[in-house]
Write a protein that holds these residues in place. Structure first.
Motif, PDB file in Angstrom:
ATOM      1  N   LYS A   1       0.830  -1.213   0.000  1.00 48.14           N
ATOM      2  CA  LYS A   1       0.000   0.000   0.000  1.00 48.14           C
ATOM      3  C   LYS A   1       0.866   1.265   0.000  1.00 48.14           C
ATOM      4  O   LYS A   1       0.534   2.253  -0.650  1.00 48.14           O
ATOM      5  CB  LYS A   1      -0.966  -0.014   1.177  1.00 48.14           C
ATOM      6  CG  LYS A   1      -2.081  -1.020   0.976  1.00 48.14           C
ATOM      7  CD  LYS A   1      -3.079  -1.002   2.105  1.00 48.14           C
ATOM      8  CE  LYS A   1      -4.175  -2.016   1.838  1.00 48.14           C
ATOM      9  NZ  LYS A   1      -5.207  -2.006   2.854  1.00 48.14           N
ATOM     10  N   GLN A   2       1.991   1.220   0.728  1.00 47.94           N
ATOM     11  CA  GLN A   2       2.923   2.356   0.698  1.00 47.94           C
ATOM     12  C   GLN A   2       3.509   2.532  -0.696  1.00 47.94           C
ATOM     13  O   GLN A   2       3.603   3.651  -1.206  1.00 47.94           O
ATOM     14  CB  GLN A   2       4.063   2.144   1.686  1.00 47.94           C
ATOM     15  CG  GLN A   2       3.691   2.268   3.129  1.00 47.94           C
ATOM     16  CD  GLN A   2       4.862   1.924   4.045  1.00 47.94           C
ATOM     17  OE1 GLN A   2       5.929   1.510   3.592  1.00 47.94           O
ATOM     18  NE2 GLN A   2       4.645   2.090   5.346  1.00 47.94           N
TER      19      GLN A   2
ATOM     20  N   ALA B   1       1.031   4.082  -3.098  1.00 46.39           N
ATOM     21  CA  ALA B   1       0.939   5.534  -2.944  1.00 46.39           C
ATOM     22  C   ALA B   1       2.093   6.228  -3.671  1.00 46.39           C
ATOM     23  O   ALA B   1       1.899   7.265  -4.318  1.00 46.39           O
ATOM     24  CB  ALA B   1       0.928   5.911  -1.469  1.00 46.39           C
TER      25      ALA B   1
ATOM     26  N   GLN C   1       1.779   8.674  -7.005  1.00 48.10           N
ATOM     27  CA  GLN C   1       2.367  10.014  -6.976  1.00 48.10           C
ATOM     28  C   GLN C   1       3.325  10.222  -8.147  1.00 48.10           C
ATOM     29  O   GLN C   1       3.346  11.288  -8.755  1.00 48.10           O
ATOM     30  CB  GLN C   1       3.099  10.228  -5.652  1.00 48.10           C
ATOM     31  CG  GLN C   1       3.602  11.635  -5.460  1.00 48.10           C
ATOM     32  CD  GLN C   1       4.267  11.795  -4.093  1.00 48.10           C
ATOM     33  OE1 GLN C   1       4.611  10.830  -3.436  1.00 48.10           O
ATOM     34  NE2 GLN C   1       4.444  13.037  -3.693  1.00 48.10           N
TER      35      GLN C   1
ATOM     36  N   GLN D   1       1.901   0.603 -10.690  1.00 50.69           N
ATOM     37  CA  GLN D   1       0.574   0.667 -10.085  1.00 50.69           C
ATOM     38  C   GLN D   1      -0.185  -0.629 -10.328  1.00 50.69           C
ATOM     39  O   GLN D   1      -0.841  -1.160  -9.420  1.00 50.69           O
ATOM     40  CB  GLN D   1      -0.231   1.836 -10.664  1.00 50.69           C
ATOM     41  CG  GLN D   1       0.201   3.187 -10.181  1.00 50.69           C
ATOM     42  CD  GLN D   1      -0.592   4.300 -10.846  1.00 50.69           C
ATOM     43  OE1 GLN D   1      -1.704   4.098 -11.310  1.00 50.69           O
ATOM     44  NE2 GLN D   1      -0.015   5.485 -10.901  1.00 50.69           N
TER      45      GLN D   1
END
Length: 142
Positions: free
Chosen positions: A52-53, A56, A60, A67
């Motif tokens: 999950k980190q 993100a 970004q 992704q």
């Protein structure tokens, strides 16, 4: 002589650009190795948090390939940790599908949605084939 210097200069620029373009991939590779090591140690929740980190970070930076990879890992790890409703999983995939314009990634998201439906069908095959005919249907719910 001038042409020779120009060709050497352009070659150096291309090589340096190629080397700098590989730097984020190497950073992702290091993070993926860490995630894979957590999975191999059966630390699924820790691996899910790292994924999950990483997701993100990839959102970004706008790296669609990473992704997609984080999404695949996230779906597999969430399947190990808890039983997620198929409606929620498909909804997540459909929002990702709606968010991309690239045909390659759209087809990959379609493939992931189809795999979710196939897995649901395989798990519930006997229930589906042995049920009575219903008079009304709700197309939003599987």
């Amino acid at each position: 002589m001038l042409v020779k210097k120009l060709i050497i200069g352009i070659g150096c620029l291309l090589v340096s650009g190629w080397l700098f373009a590989q730097a984020p991939t190497l950073e992702y590779n290091k993070q993926w190795k860490e995630i894979d090591s957590l999975i191999n140690l059966n630390l699924t929740k820790s691996a899910l948090a790292k994924v999950k980190q990483l997701e993100a970070q990839t959102i970004q930076s706008g790296n669609q390939v990473q992704q997609l990879k984080t999404l695949v890992y996230q779906l597999k790890l969430e399947d190990r940790v808890s039983e997620t409703d198929i409606n929620q999983r498909v909804k997540v995939l459909e929002t990702k599908l709606d968010g991309t314009k690239d045909s390659v990634f759209r087809s990959m998201y379609h493939l992931l949605i189809a795999k979710e439906f196939q897995a649901f069908f395989n798990l519930n095959r006997s229930k589906i084939y042995n049920r009575a005919v219903s008079k009304s249907t709700n197309k939003k719910d599987i």
